[in-house]
Motif scaffolding. Sequence first.
Motif, short mmCIF file in Angstrom:
data_model
loop_
_atom_site.label_atom_id
_atom_site.label_comp_id
_atom_site.label_asym_id
_atom_site.label_seq_id
_atom_site.Cartn_x
_atom_site.Cartn_y
_atom_site.Cartn_z
N GLU A 83 -20.82 -19.04 -13.38
CA GLU A 83 -21.53 -16.86 -13.96
C GLU A 83 -21.98 -16.49 -12.34
O GLU A 83 -21.77 -15.14 -11.83
N ILE A 84 -22.93 -16.83 -11.22
CA ILE A 84 -23.63 -15.94 -10.48
C ILE A 84 -22.31 -16.32 -8.97
O ILE A 84 -22.17 -15.09 -8.82
N GLY A 85 -21.71 -17.56 -9.51
CA GLY A 85 -20.14 -17.24 -7.87
C GLY A 85 -19.46 -16.13 -7.70
O GLY A 85 -18.94 -15.43 -7.93
N GLY A 86 -19.01 -15.75 -9.86
CA GLY A 86 -18.16 -15.24 -9.98
C GLY A 86 -18.62 -14.11 -10.21
O GLY A 86 -17.70 -12.89 -9.71
N LEU A 87 -19.56 -13.27 -10.20
CA LEU A 87 -19.49 -12.30 -10.76
C LEU A 87 -20.54 -11.35 -9.18
O LEU A 87 -20.74 -10.52 -9.29
N GLY A 88 -21.25 -12.37 -8.50
CA GLY A 88 -21.51 -11.92 -7.60
C GLY A 88 -23.20 -12.01 -7.56
O GLY A 88 -23.81 -11.62 -8.60
N PHE A 89 -23.95 -13.00 -6.63
CA PHE A 89 -25.68 -12.64 -6.47
C PHE A 89 -26.16 -11.65 -6.87
O PHE A 89 -26.99 -11.06 -7.11
N MET A 90 -25.50 -9.91 -5.98
CA MET A 90 -25.76 -9.11 -6.09
C MET A 90 -25.50 -8.15 -7.58
O MET A 90 -26.65 -7.34 -7.87
N LEU A 132 -22.33 -6.78 -16.20
CA LEU A 132 -22.94 -7.25 -16.52
C LEU A 132 -22.34 -7.37 -18.39
O LEU A 132 -22.00 -8.64 -18.89
N THR A 133 -22.59 -6.11 -18.45
CA THR A 133 -22.03 -5.90 -20.09
C THR A 133 -20.76 -6.54 -20.40
O THR A 133 -20.16 -7.13 -21.28
N CYS A 172 -15.07 -16.65 -15.20
CA CYS A 172 -14.85 -16.31 -13.74
C CYS A 172 -13.88 -16.91 -12.61
O CYS A 172 -14.35 -17.47 -11.71
N ASN A 173 -12.42 -17.72 -13.36
CA ASN A 173 -12.01 -18.05 -12.81
C ASN A 173 -12.30 -19.49 -11.92
O ASN A 173 -11.39 -19.71 -11.23
#
Length: 447
Positions: A83-90, A132-133, A172-173
């Motif tokens: 999840e973090i990698g897919g969306l990005g830590f920012m 995020l939503t 997140c592929n």
Amino acid sequence: MAVIREKRKFTPVQILALGFAAVIVIGSILLSLPVASRSGTRTPFIDCIFTSTSAVCVTGLITLNTSVHWSYFGKTVIMVLIEIGGLGFMAFATMFSLILGKRITLKERLVMQEAMNSFSLQGLVKMARYILTFTFLTQAMGALLLSTQFIPQYGISKGIYYSIFHSISAFCNAGFDLTGNSLVPYSNNAVIMLTISALVIVGGLGFYVWSEIYNYKKIKRLSLHSKFVITMTVFLIVGGAILMFLFEINNPGTIKDKNVGEKILSSFFAAVTPRTAGFNSISTSDMTTAGKFLTMILMFIGGSPGSTAGGIKTATAGVLLMTVVSVIRGKDETEIFKRRINKDIIYRAFSIVVMSVGLVVTVTMILSITENGAPFEYLIYEATSAFGTVGLTLGLTPKLSAIGKIVIALTMYAGRVGPLTLALALAKNKRKKASSIKYPEDKILVG
């Protein structure tokens, strides 16, 4: 005299690269804990690094069977890393800042701009909220649909967990699965196959595109970027599905023995998942040579800019394709939907492709030395899959040597961060001073 050291300032691109590396290290440490493995023993750290890198870089290549080796703690760590990698830590840093009521600084907004591949700083916080939503709602819908199939098979608690895990992995592929054999056991289950496919496509299309689609009633138009990305996505999926159907229709190792509906479904899924999810419903090693080569092309291209997918991106490939078309037509400018494309964009696209091809070739050459005896198609397939952050393999990943694991882990990291960093650096690093020297023009024979 006191020596005052100037505080080093990292650029947004460097912060992104270091941020991904930090998340990988933290994930590796958590996965190395005895509680993370089903046996209760420590997992070799190199496998922890490989798995963490694969999860954060949303690839899906594994040296250890996710279903068999890891405990529910380990699987949950992998799911969070995906999840973090897919969306990005920012995106997550922004979420926590908003929850805590902290103000988003200008520097943080600059990093967000790089992470989201946005055109401007305006509306970034609002965009982060939307991402995020949109992500959590889409994943919840996907999990709900998957639960209709997993709960009857595994029971309520395990079925819900499997549904959430696979929904996050697909959106997140990432391509991680808990079945032990990807989606091969469900190749004839239309609900699971189509739900996973939809999540992969939605995640790989890009948040910017979905934002425009959502607000279409207000803006009454789509930008050139969105129209072009959607066109390229449809072209690759439909074209890939047709070609895969033709290549594999008489192959007894894949779809020959299926009925017509199942053949179409499997061909469609085989065209969707290389961009860049990594699930498979038919045996990749049993594919025809043409099918494997088509898969490698799709893996190399990947998804769209600003999405959870990897690869050189659909827009990059499309810009070069349209440039070739324009040259053949004798036009001086690249034209897309009656719009002229700036030459800087074409140069950046060309640079990204050349660098990416160079990376895949280099990794393949290194693997040919470290993995002595492995067939060439296995090596180039593995290198392309790692670069495109896909996760498909012909069976080489579990057999990799220690050096081979490190090389593939670095390739996954480069695929997730490198091309993105290169694109952003080329896009943002403008020349401060135009050169006052112009050399004489001359000619070189090409072609």
